[in-house]
Design a protein around this motif. Sequence first.
Motif, PDB file in Angstrom:
ATOM      1  N   LEU A  33      51.718  16.879  10.102  1.00 53.76           N
ATOM      2  CA  LEU A  33      51.175  15.695   9.430  1.00 53.76           C
ATOM      3  C   LEU A  33      50.011  15.114  10.233  1.00 53.76           C
ATOM      4  O   LEU A  33      48.971  14.765   9.688  1.00 53.76           O
ATOM      5  CB  LEU A  33      52.267  14.633   9.261  1.00 53.76           C
ATOM      6  N   HIS A  34      50.206  15.022  11.553  1.00 55.46           N
ATOM      7  CA  HIS A  34      49.175  14.442  12.416  1.00 55.46           C
ATOM      8  C   HIS A  34      47.886  15.263  12.346  1.00 55.46           C
ATOM      9  O   HIS A  34      46.794  14.719  12.311  1.00 55.46           O
ATOM     10  CB  HIS A  34      49.700  14.379  13.850  1.00 55.46           C
ATOM     11  N   LEU A  35      48.048  16.567  12.315  1.00 57.64           N
ATOM     12  CA  LEU A  35      46.861  17.430  12.282  1.00 57.64           C
ATOM     13  C   LEU A  35      46.226  17.469  10.896  1.00 57.64           C
ATOM     14  O   LEU A  35      45.014  17.652  10.773  1.00 57.64           O
ATOM     15  CB  LEU A  35      47.237  18.845  12.726  1.00 57.64           C
ATOM     16  N   HIS A  36      47.037  17.328   9.852  1.00 58.18           N
ATOM     17  CA  HIS A  36      46.492  17.333   8.492  1.00 58.18           C
ATOM     18  C   HIS A  36      45.449  16.222   8.361  1.00 58.18           C
ATOM     19  O   HIS A  36      44.334  16.442   7.899  1.00 58.18           O
ATOM     20  CB  HIS A  36      47.616  17.136   7.467  1.00 58.18           C
ATOM     21  N   HIS A  37      45.803  15.023   8.800  1.00 57.70           N
ATOM     22  CA  HIS A  37      44.818  13.940   8.716  1.00 57.70           C
ATOM     23  C   HIS A  37      43.854  13.974   9.902  1.00 57.70           C
ATOM     24  O   HIS A  37      42.658  13.734   9.748  1.00 57.70           O
ATOM     25  CB  HIS A  37      45.504  12.579   8.645  1.00 57.70           C
ATOM     26  N   GLY A  38      44.404  14.251  11.103  1.00 60.29           N
ATOM     27  CA  GLY A  38      43.593  14.172  12.327  1.00 60.29           C
ATOM     28  C   GLY A  38      42.386  15.097  12.321  1.00 60.29           C
ATOM     29  O   GLY A  38      41.314  14.738  12.805  1.00 60.29           O
ATOM     30  N   THR A  39      42.536  16.293  11.763  1.00 58.47           N
ATOM     31  CA  THR A  39      41.426  17.248  11.776  1.00 58.47           C
ATOM     32  C   THR A  39      40.246  16.710  10.966  1.00 58.47           C
ATOM     33  O   THR A  39      39.119  16.625  11.457  1.00 58.47           O
ATOM     34  CB  THR A  39      41.881  18.596  11.195  1.00 58.47           C
ATOM     35  N   TRP A  40      40.525  16.319   9.735  1.00 58.44           N
ATOM     36  CA  TRP A  40      39.435  15.791   8.896  1.00 58.44           C
ATOM     37  C   TRP A  40      38.909  14.479   9.474  1.00 58.44           C
ATOM     38  O   TRP A  40      37.701  14.262   9.536  1.00 58.44           O
ATOM     39  CB  TRP A  40      39.915  15.646   7.439  1.00 58.44           C
ATOM     40  N   SER A  41      39.844  13.626   9.946  1.00 55.50           N
ATOM     41  CA  SER A  41      39.452  12.321  10.468  1.00 55.50           C
ATOM     42  C   SER A  41      38.514  12.467  11.668  1.00 55.50           C
ATOM     43  O   SER A  41      37.537  11.725  11.800  1.00 55.50           O
ATOM     44  CB  SER A  41      40.708  11.540  10.857  1.00 55.50           C
ATOM     45  N   SER A  42      38.807  13.430  12.537  1.00 56.41           N
ATOM     46  CA  SER A  42      37.958  13.587  13.724  1.00 56.41           C
ATOM     47  C   SER A  42      36.554  14.042  13.317  1.00 56.41           C
ATOM     48  O   SER A  42      35.563  13.601  13.889  1.00 56.41           O
ATOM     49  CB  SER A  42      38.593  14.548  14.724  1.00 56.41           C
ATOM     50  N   LEU A  43      36.465  14.913  12.318  1.00 57.55           N
ATOM     51  CA  LEU A  43      35.144  15.373  11.869  1.00 57.55           C
ATOM     52  C   LEU A  43      34.359  14.217  11.247  1.00 57.55           C
ATOM     53  O   LEU A  43      33.155  14.072  11.464  1.00 57.55           O
ATOM     54  CB  LEU A  43      35.297  16.533  10.879  1.00 57.55           C
ATOM     55  N   GLN A  44      35.063  13.381  10.488  1.00 54.59           N
ATOM     56  CA  GLN A  44      34.423  12.213   9.888  1.00 54.59           C
ATOM     57  C   GLN A  44      33.992  11.221  10.976  1.00 54.59           C
ATOM     58  O   GLN A  44      32.899  10.669  10.933  1.00 54.59           O
ATOM     59  CB  GLN A  44      35.410  11.561   8.907  1.00 54.59           C
ATOM     60  N   THR A  45      34.850  11.028  11.973  1.00 54.09           N
ATOM     61  CA  THR A  45      34.531  10.102  13.060  1.00 54.09           C
ATOM     62  C   THR A  45      33.310  10.576  13.844  1.00 54.09           C
ATOM     63  O   THR A  45      32.528   9.776  14.337  1.00 54.09           O
ATOM     64  CB  THR A  45      35.749   9.947  13.996  1.00 54.09           C
ATOM     65  N   THR A  55      30.584  14.688   8.272  1.00 57.08           N
ATOM     66  CA  THR A  55      30.965  14.863   6.860  1.00 57.08           C
ATOM     67  C   THR A  55      30.102  13.967   5.973  1.00 57.08           C
ATOM     68  O   THR A  55      30.601  13.069   5.297  1.00 57.08           O
ATOM     69  CB  THR A  55      32.462  14.528   6.662  1.00 57.08           C
ATOM     70  N   ASN A  56      28.816  14.239   5.994  1.00 55.71           N
ATOM     71  CA  ASN A  56      27.879  13.371   5.275  1.00 55.71           C
ATOM     72  C   ASN A  56      27.660  13.690   3.808  1.00 55.71           C
ATOM     73  O   ASN A  56      26.736  13.158   3.201  1.00 55.71           O
ATOM     74  CB  ASN A  56      26.539  13.363   5.997  1.00 55.71           C
TER      75      ASN A  56
END
Lengths: 251, 232
Positions: free
Chosen positions: B179-191, B195-196
Amino acid sequence: MIGTMNLTLKIWRQPHAEAQGGMREYQVSGISEDMSFLEMLDILNEQLQEQGEEPVAFDHDCREGICGSCSLMINGQAHGPEVTTSCQLHMRSFKDGDTITIEPWRSEAFPVVKDLVVNRSAFDRIIQSGGYISANTGSAPEANSVPAPREKAMRAFNVATCIGCGACVAACPNGSASLFLGAKITHLGELPQGQPERYERIVDMVAQHDAEGFGGCTNIGECAAACPKGIPLDVISQLNKDLRTAIKAGR
Amino acid sequence: MATPTLVRGARATQSTITLKIAMAVSGILFILFVLAHMYGNLKVFSGEEAFNSYAEHLRTIGAPIFPRTGVLWILRVGLIASLIVHVACAVTLARRAGRARPVQYQVKRNVNSAFSSRTMRWGGATILMFLIWHLLNFTIVKINPTGGETENPYRLLVDNFGVWWMTIIYLVAMAALALHLHHGTWSSLQTLGLTNSPLARQRAKLAGWVVAVVVAGGFSLVPLSVLVGITK
Ligand code: HEM
Ligand code: SF4
Ligand code: FES
């Protein structure tokens, strides 16, 4: 009457900023499905006035979805169940017998003034801190003298539709205003006129956002789903990217 | 209420976004680490000798230029530093988010967010508890619940997963990690501001699924194979 509804409303009542507030229950009847949500509240207020009770205070101005003042949390969703503003929400989105819970935006940075009215001046201060470009006044420059690439111009125009309503903050589990910030940063940052102040702008606007007490973004995405203007999440990526560039530039 | 004045002398490095960038960078280092760790664990399927010599090899990387466990310790120090940064930023941002909404809604509906995105803080805390247990279990104390060998990494592992509740602890932890990686992976790229566009966002979210399934699935193969008796 045919096609009308009877509804139960649960509304946050708070006499003034410092007062203790609470939920109150009201009944309204004969609501037409063609009424806007605010017209339904007008009916309630007429009823309350007749009974000698204090009408429910709520913010509104244009009633056509462009001023962004009609901040209402309706059944747990900012501006209710449709992707629009509360004033453009129609009662056909509800059905006879429904119970509707109406609350003000909940944010440390948007204090309640009265009942459902909150003070959104924090957004004004964020704009004041950098949400502008500096240009000489006088006669308008020739429109085509500064060419803007089509892609960038389209992106800028699309996100310039942000009306500063605050629904993004209201919907965000972290109480962050990153979507609003991102919309402003992207709008000005994509255009040639926004370049001279680009990195000064982002640092100042983000600092003001933080100082106002908004939360940090964790990319949950409730903001974009609640935004009546459909501002997309990629403006937050742009925001982060520009801040990273500002860090590299030593700002 | 925040003071209604304009901030003067703002610094980019003092923003909430900077904290997020620190979380994203440390989070990505963790992802690289867990990928390597998961791959290493799969050596179990090559048998006792291969697995134990791999474990020994980890201690002699860089030899003879570096002393025994030298490189391993460099990696460990890097991971511990990342962990401190990651957790400190998480706690700071979580407390800030709490203060940003002092009065809760009576009714709040989340309409368009992944379950994983709303459970990052609980999930992170679960992973932290598990991490402490896991290090005691296999590295610091080396606990063998069957009372068997502790200096033979392969036997220690197989004996541990022979115990049903131990298998459950590890599988639950892997669910939390997924679960942590499911959101964390995309979230880190957005941060990190990568992801423009809608397409880039879609790809980042897909990457979240891939990383979550590969890492948690890969790790889980080992206890599962002991459970069904393939690995003994
Ligand atoms: C040790 C305990 C841990 C805690 C307390 C923790 C907590 C958190 C929290 C609260 C967030 C922010 C939530 C968000 O951005 O939505 C986060 C983000 C993240 N975590 Fe963790 N985490 C931990 C361990 C890990 C591990 C082991 C990994 C990788 C294997 C990891 C990878 C990430 C990534 C990639 C992010 C995204 C960063 C970003 O949003 O920019 N975390 N973590
Ligand atoms: S980004 Fe959307 S939700 Fe947020 S203030 Fe602007 S219009 Fe409102
Ligand atoms: S009243 Fe102006 S947007 Fe709703």
